[in-house]
Write an enzyme that holds these catalytic residues in place. Sequence first.
Site, mmCIF file in Angstrom:
data_model
loop_
_atom_site.group_PDB
_atom_site.id
_atom_site.type_symbol
_atom_site.label_atom_id
_atom_site.label_comp_id
_atom_site.label_asym_id
_atom_site.label_seq_id
_atom_site.Cartn_x
_atom_site.Cartn_y
_atom_site.Cartn_z
ATOM 1 N N SER A 31 40.951 43.135 47.971
ATOM 2 C CA SER A 31 40.275 43.816 49.210
ATOM 3 C C SER A 31 41.033 45.150 49.680
ATOM 4 O O SER A 31 42.092 45.098 49.787
ATOM 5 C CB SER A 31 40.739 42.704 50.419
ATOM 6 O OG SER A 31 40.045 41.554 50.200
ATOM 7 N N HIS A 62 34.101 44.677 49.162
ATOM 8 C CA HIS A 62 34.376 44.399 47.690
ATOM 9 C C HIS A 62 32.896 45.075 47.321
ATOM 10 O O HIS A 62 31.700 44.765 47.789
ATOM 11 C CB HIS A 62 34.179 42.906 47.548
ATOM 12 C CG HIS A 62 35.549 42.308 47.611
ATOM 13 N ND1 HIS A 62 36.258 41.956 46.372
ATOM 14 C CD2 HIS A 62 36.133 42.073 48.751
ATOM 15 C CE1 HIS A 62 37.450 41.452 46.905
ATOM 16 N NE2 HIS A 62 37.468 41.523 48.317
ATOM 17 N N HIS A 84 35.271 34.874 44.844
ATOM 18 C CA HIS A 84 36.466 34.116 45.511
ATOM 19 C C HIS A 84 35.992 32.472 45.390
ATOM 20 O O HIS A 84 34.792 32.182 45.627
ATOM 21 C CB HIS A 84 36.727 34.615 46.909
ATOM 22 C CG HIS A 84 37.213 35.788 47.214
ATOM 23 N ND1 HIS A 84 36.305 37.006 47.302
ATOM 24 C CD2 HIS A 84 38.416 36.419 47.122
ATOM 25 C CE1 HIS A 84 37.100 38.116 47.590
ATOM 26 N NE2 HIS A 84 38.347 37.623 47.185
ATOM 27 N N TYR A 86 36.562 30.678 47.768
ATOM 28 C CA TYR A 86 36.033 30.104 49.058
ATOM 29 C C TYR A 86 34.582 30.371 49.448
ATOM 30 O O TYR A 86 33.987 30.215 50.474
ATOM 31 C CB TYR A 86 37.097 30.723 50.243
ATOM 32 C CG TYR A 86 36.965 32.341 50.452
ATOM 33 C CD1 TYR A 86 36.150 32.993 50.807
ATOM 34 C CD2 TYR A 86 38.188 32.876 50.013
ATOM 35 C CE1 TYR A 86 36.114 34.362 50.723
ATOM 36 C CE2 TYR A 86 38.407 34.259 49.935
ATOM 37 C CZ TYR A 86 37.344 35.002 50.399
ATOM 38 O OH TYR A 86 37.263 36.444 50.445
ATOM 39 N N GLU A 87 34.036 31.435 48.527
ATOM 40 C CA GLU A 87 32.717 31.840 48.850
ATOM 41 C C GLU A 87 31.705 30.670 48.210
ATOM 42 O O GLU A 87 30.528 30.868 48.186
ATOM 43 C CB GLU A 87 32.446 33.129 47.931
ATOM 44 C CG GLU A 87 32.941 34.242 48.611
ATOM 45 C CD GLU A 87 32.964 35.449 48.118
ATOM 46 O OE1 GLU A 87 31.858 36.321 48.387
ATOM 47 O OE2 GLU A 87 33.754 35.947 47.195
ATOM 48 N N ALA A 114 45.558 41.662 48.310
ATOM 49 C CA ALA A 114 46.060 41.870 49.803
ATOM 50 C C ALA A 114 46.719 40.595 49.838
ATOM 51 O O ALA A 114 45.931 39.391 49.522
ATOM 52 C CB ALA A 114 44.998 42.220 50.653
ATOM 53 N N MET A 212 44.309 34.181 48.760
ATOM 54 C CA MET A 212 43.056 33.411 48.443
ATOM 55 C C MET A 212 42.388 33.780 47.089
ATOM 56 O O MET A 212 41.131 33.196 46.986
ATOM 57 C CB MET A 212 41.906 33.207 49.615
ATOM 58 C CG MET A 212 42.663 33.054 50.940
ATOM 59 S SD MET A 212 41.433 33.384 52.123
ATOM 60 C CE MET A 212 42.387 33.595 53.702
ATOM 61 N N SER A 213 43.399 34.369 46.396
ATOM 62 C CA SER A 213 42.677 34.977 44.946
ATOM 63 C C SER A 213 43.577 34.802 43.987
ATOM 64 O O SER A 213 44.631 34.245 43.929
ATOM 65 C CB SER A 213 42.051 36.187 45.282
ATOM 66 O OG SER A 213 43.147 37.356 45.346
ATOM 67 N N ASN A 236 50.078 41.917 55.837
ATOM 68 C CA ASN A 236 50.418 41.412 57.467
ATOM 69 C C ASN A 236 51.324 40.440 56.961
ATOM 70 O O ASN A 236 51.424 39.707 55.862
ATOM 71 C CB ASN A 236 49.212 40.513 57.827
ATOM 72 C CG ASN A 236 48.425 39.803 56.811
ATOM 73 O OD1 ASN A 236 47.852 39.840 55.945
ATOM 74 N ND2 ASN A 236 48.920 38.419 57.149
ATOM 75 N N HIS A 248 40.852 39.894 59.155
ATOM 76 C CA HIS A 248 40.323 40.595 58.069
ATOM 77 C C HIS A 248 40.525 42.201 58.372
ATOM 78 O O HIS A 248 40.818 42.866 57.527
ATOM 79 C CB HIS A 248 38.923 40.392 57.291
ATOM 80 C CG HIS A 248 38.775 40.756 56.194
ATOM 81 N ND1 HIS A 248 39.405 40.484 55.014
ATOM 82 C CD2 HIS A 248 37.609 41.692 55.714
ATOM 83 C CE1 HIS A 248 39.019 41.107 53.981
ATOM 84 N NE2 HIS A 248 37.731 41.760 54.411
HETATM 85 N N1 HPA Z 1 46.740 34.802 54.002
HETATM 86 C C1 HPA Z 1 46.155 34.386 53.058
HETATM 87 N N2 HPA Z 1 45.432 35.714 52.432
HETATM 88 C C2 HPA Z 1 45.410 36.832 52.789
HETATM 89 C C3 HPA Z 1 46.328 36.936 54.045
HETATM 90 C C4 HPA Z 1 47.054 35.715 54.504
HETATM 91 O O1 HPA Z 1 47.935 35.867 55.357
HETATM 92 N N3 HPA Z 1 46.434 38.209 54.007
HETATM 93 C C5 HPA Z 1 45.669 38.920 53.129
HETATM 94 N N4 HPA Z 1 45.157 37.898 52.439
#
Ligand code: HPA
Length: 274
Positions: A31, A62, A84, A86-87, A114, A212-213, A236, A248
């Site tokens: 990302s 993406h 992903h 989750y998609e 990320a 998540m990847s 973050n 996001h």
């Molecule tokens: N959690 C899950 N996925 C992420 C995060 C997070 O805090 N930041 C960027 N991708």
Amino acid sequence: MEGIMNIINNAVALLKEKGADKATIGLILGSGLGDYAETLENKRFVNYADIEGYPVSGVVGHKNRFVIGEKYGKTVIAMQGRFHYYEGYPQVMLSLGVRTMKKLGVEKLLVTNAAGGVNMNFHAGDLMLITDHINLSGSNPLIGKNLDEFGPRFPDQSNVYDKDLRAKMIELCKRRGIPMQEGVYLMMSGPCYETPAEIRMARIIGADAVGMSTIPETMCAAHCGMKVVGISLITNMAAGVLDQPLSHAEVTETAAKATVRFTALVDLILSEIF
Ligand code: HPA
């Protein structure tokens, strides 16, 4: 599984037409980190949508294409954007990119993402070299009939993020004065960000970053014998660390701010490590 092999073969045929069978290096750009592919020389593109059976990511940031190009005299194939779990794709679909690269001859893979910082010593903007992972996604890309041409039924996972390449990365970062955290990446399925309680659990069980990847692709890469380097950009601090909601937009903003540093680092990896 025959369906999977057909999709991989479709991709390999199209990518070969663009010279991707000369590539020994693969990049999966997470990302907000996809811009690196724009820096390759003599770029050729294959859109995922043009490959029969290939999934396309709907996530903002993406670009959904393979980019083939050269850098430092080496041929590189990059996935500008990934799919992903989750998609809604079964995890075996997340194996397609890596297995396509394997069939083209890729030996070394850089996976990037990320991630949220779980380790309280981390800060947004930090880079983390992934030392190992914890798969809490709830699935595994190797479930189903084993594709023996890629690797064994019960693959070893003691050196998924290649130890020698990690040592070279740490040496490189020290020599060049590049700040680099090291730690364990934990994957949850998403798409919700985690709860503060889940992040406390993640910390207790030994995670330093959460996302998540990455884990499905990395498992497939290790399964087929590729040497993997993994880098997380901490975009973050994870849920509950700071008194603010996650978004996001924050992820892509931090990633955008890190573009210059990230590009310089990947250049060094390609020129000095790969
Ligand atoms: N959690 C899950 N996925 C992420 C995060 C997070 O805090 N930041 C960027 N991708």
